[in-house]
Design an enzyme around this catalytic site. Structure first.
Site, mmCIF file in Angstrom:
data_model
loop_
_atom_site.group_PDB
_atom_site.id
_atom_site.type_symbol
_atom_site.label_atom_id
_atom_site.label_comp_id
_atom_site.label_asym_id
_atom_site.label_seq_id
_atom_site.Cartn_x
_atom_site.Cartn_y
_atom_site.Cartn_z
ATOM 1 N N HIS A 85 0.702 -1.287 -0.058
ATOM 2 C CA HIS A 85 0.002 0.145 -0.204
ATOM 3 C C HIS A 85 0.989 1.217 0.196
ATOM 4 O O HIS A 85 1.907 1.185 0.870
ATOM 5 C CB HIS A 85 -0.685 -0.019 1.332
ATOM 6 C CG HIS A 85 -2.034 0.792 1.068
ATOM 7 N ND1 HIS A 85 -2.597 0.615 0.795
ATOM 8 C CD2 HIS A 85 -2.381 1.793 1.583
ATOM 9 C CE1 HIS A 85 -4.316 2.070 0.519
ATOM 10 N NE2 HIS A 85 -3.754 2.521 0.741
ATOM 11 N N ASP A 164 -14.032 2.607 7.079
ATOM 12 C CA ASP A 164 -12.515 3.058 5.979
ATOM 13 C C ASP A 164 -13.651 3.650 4.912
ATOM 14 O O ASP A 164 -13.409 4.986 4.561
ATOM 15 C CB ASP A 164 -12.202 2.778 5.389
ATOM 16 C CG ASP A 164 -10.318 3.456 5.258
ATOM 17 O OD1 ASP A 164 -10.358 4.215 5.763
ATOM 18 O OD2 ASP A 164 -9.694 3.334 4.219
ATOM 19 N N ARG A 171 -12.666 12.039 4.717
ATOM 20 C CA ARG A 171 -11.289 12.924 4.268
ATOM 21 C C ARG A 171 -11.630 13.848 3.285
ATOM 22 O O ARG A 171 -10.860 14.927 3.450
ATOM 23 C CB ARG A 171 -10.288 11.900 4.972
ATOM 24 C CG ARG A 171 -10.922 11.632 6.826
ATOM 25 C CD ARG A 171 -10.121 10.794 6.809
ATOM 26 N NE ARG A 171 -8.443 10.978 6.455
ATOM 27 C CZ ARG A 171 -7.100 9.907 6.241
ATOM 28 N NH1 ARG A 171 -7.538 8.880 5.742
ATOM 29 N NH2 ARG A 171 -6.216 9.828 5.870
ATOM 30 N N SER A 186 -6.785 4.161 8.420
ATOM 31 C CA SER A 186 -7.017 3.880 7.209
ATOM 32 C C SER A 186 -6.282 2.605 6.927
ATOM 33 O O SER A 186 -7.111 1.832 6.637
ATOM 34 C CB SER A 186 -6.955 5.172 6.572
ATOM 35 O OG SER A 186 -7.455 5.071 4.865
ATOM 36 N N LYS A 190 -7.789 -1.205 6.490
ATOM 37 C CA LYS A 190 -7.625 -2.465 4.991
ATOM 38 C C LYS A 190 -7.127 -3.484 5.078
ATOM 39 O O LYS A 190 -7.807 -4.249 5.037
ATOM 40 C CB LYS A 190 -7.716 -1.289 4.073
ATOM 41 C CG LYS A 190 -8.939 -0.279 3.799
ATOM 42 C CD LYS A 190 -8.394 0.065 2.157
ATOM 43 C CE LYS A 190 -7.245 1.204 2.209
ATOM 44 N NZ LYS A 190 -7.623 2.902 3.536
HETATM 45 N N1 URA Z 1 -3.986 5.538 1.370
HETATM 46 C C1 URA Z 1 -5.330 5.325 2.298
HETATM 47 O O1 URA Z 1 -5.491 3.788 2.503
HETATM 48 N N2 URA Z 1 -5.772 6.177 3.632
HETATM 49 C C2 URA Z 1 -4.746 7.413 4.010
HETATM 50 O O2 URA Z 1 -5.441 7.545 4.409
HETATM 51 C C3 URA Z 1 -4.146 7.496 2.667
HETATM 52 C C4 URA Z 1 -3.566 7.149 1.334
#
Ligand code: URA
Length: 437
Positions: A85, A164, A171, A186, A190
């Site tokens: 990620h 999320d 956000r 966040s 996930k």
């Molecule tokens: N990626 C995400 O999933 N969440 C964030 O807050 C920033 C990048």
């Protein structure tokens, strides 16, 4: 569970108080059940951005987000399960070529990504430019695609990490993105819902990142490594440069085209290098190679042999996308109009500001300014001149693909300041700036 007053909790967070685990769990439960209006939730998020969370708050908050929906179990899948990620950047499409590349090397990649956030692009928005491609999968489908294809490219949904999904969208449109606590909760909620063995993070640093300085980015990386350790999940974070955009394409459909170019062996050097570096880490933490040199060889072979491109075509079809796009990218959405910005003097590009390019992309329609906005999949930029390139008066700096004149003009207002041209070639900035394990 007790009932709390949301306005009192907002006021306490605003005033620097520490909320209890019960209070934080209650907020996530109520919000997921759609019982907190957006204005109150955004207000709380802003208080968190301004005052931060203690470790004692971040743990239960992340845990409540993670368990707001179903958590996937993939223990029966024999391959190691590793995901990647990014904390968010401009032109950062590395997840799209990386997932099939790594899956083609024998590591399962159950990837859950996000949409555009602030001035940064989102993997889901890019993938959904492929006609028919579905990213909202229920847990059964998510697992079955991983079982059959060794990877999946999905998003948060009503059933997977719905907390999320809701908070992320708020956000994006309420100026509450750049917070170590909100970013780490966040991402980790996930990722921990995916049934992973290990996670590789690309923590971006620079003007186009949410963390502008290496020190903040290191704290963000350490926070996520710690959350992973508390869930027995190994997390490795690379800190990488996001002072200028990654690759040459910024937008949505055009970023899918550039991702396919990487899988064909023709991608731009910086994007290819980041993809391979992250891929090496994924194969290493997945335990399928003995060392970095072997990892690099396996990844390069998966590109040269066409195995990685085949894997991408296969997963596009599995998620109801049109697989012929992979061989004919002209089937992706295309904007009707083009305009170039050209260099006003001779010299070298000494700076290409990723933030200005990201903001311009949102203004062009590639991102959202309110929750209700619909992105335009076809618009975007081709960055012709990047840092270090030499240019002469009249040479193109960027080609803009646009739909509306008003959006083009609004984008150009910020885009023109993105390039700085000087007399001397700038020094090299390394792509990988550090790592945290
Ligand atoms: N990626 C995400 O999933 N969440 C964030 O807050 C920033 C990048």
């Amino acid at each position: 569970m007790s009932d709390f007053s949301m306005v009192e909790l907002i006021e306490r967070k605003r005033d620097g108080d520490v909320l209890s685990a019960d209070e934080l769990r209650w907020i996530i439960e109520q919000d997921t059940a759609d019982r907190i209006p957006d204005y109150q939730m955004s207000s709380l998020l802003m208080a968190i951005v301004l005052n931060g969370m203690t470790a004692a708050e971040l743990g239960p908050w992340t845990e409540a987000m993670l368990h707001s929906g179903d958590v996937v179990h993939l223990d029966h899948v024999a391959a190691p399960k590793v995901d990647k990620h990014s904390t968010g950047g401009v032109g950062d499409k590395a997840s799209i070529p990386l997932a099939p590349l790594v899956a083609a090397c024998g590591v399962a990649v159950p990837m859950m990504s996000g949409r555009g956030l602030g001035h940064t692009g989102g993997t889901l928005d890019k993938l959904e430019t492929i006609p028919g491609f579905r990213t909202a999968l229920d847990p059964t489908e998510f697992v079955s695609i991983v079982e059959r294809h060794g990877m999946v490219l999905a998003g948060q949904s009503e059933t997977m990490v719905p907390a999320d999904r809701r908070i992320y969208a708020l956000r994006d449109a309420s100026g509450t993105v750049p917070s170590i606590d909100l970013i780490s909760s966040s991402i980790m909620s996930k990722k921990l819902a995916e049934g992973l063995d290990a996670l590789v993070l690309d923590v971006k640093v620079g003007s186009g990142a949410f963390m502008k300085e290496a020190e903040q980015a290191t704290v963000l990386a350490e926070t996520m490594v710690r959350i992973g350790a508390s869930h027995d999940t190994e997390v490795v974070a690379l800190l990488t440069d996001m002072d200028q955009p990654l690759g040459r394409a910024v937008g949505n459909a055009n970023e899918v085209v550039e991702s396919i170019e990487v899988l064909r062996g023709n991608g731009p050097a910086d994007l290819v290098e980041i993809t391979l570096r992250l891929g090496e880490e994924m194969l290493l933490v997945g335990g399928v190679v003995a060392d970095r040199a072997e990892a690099r060889k396996r990844l390069e072979l998966a590109i040269d042999s066409g195995a990685a491109l085949d894997k991408f075509r296969e997963v596009v079809a599995a998620q109801d996308g049109d697989p012929s796009v992979v061989d004919d990218t002209s089937l992706l959405p295309q904007a009707d109009h083009r305009q170039e910005l050209v260099a006003a003097r001779n010299g070298f590009v000494t700076h290409l500001d990723a933030l200005a390019v990201g903001v311009a992309a949102v203004r062009l329609g590639a991102g959202r300014r309110t929750k209700a906005d619909v992105i335009d999949p076809a618009v975007g930029f081709e960055l012709v001149a990047k840092r270090g390139d030499s240019v002469e008066v009249g040479d193109p700096l960027v080609r803009v693909a646009y739909t509306s004149e008003a959006q083009l003009n609004s984008a150009i207002d910020v885009l023109t300041s993105a390039w700085v041209i000087g007399d001397e070639a700038p020094g090299e900035i390394p792509l990988v700036l550090g790592e945290v394990r």
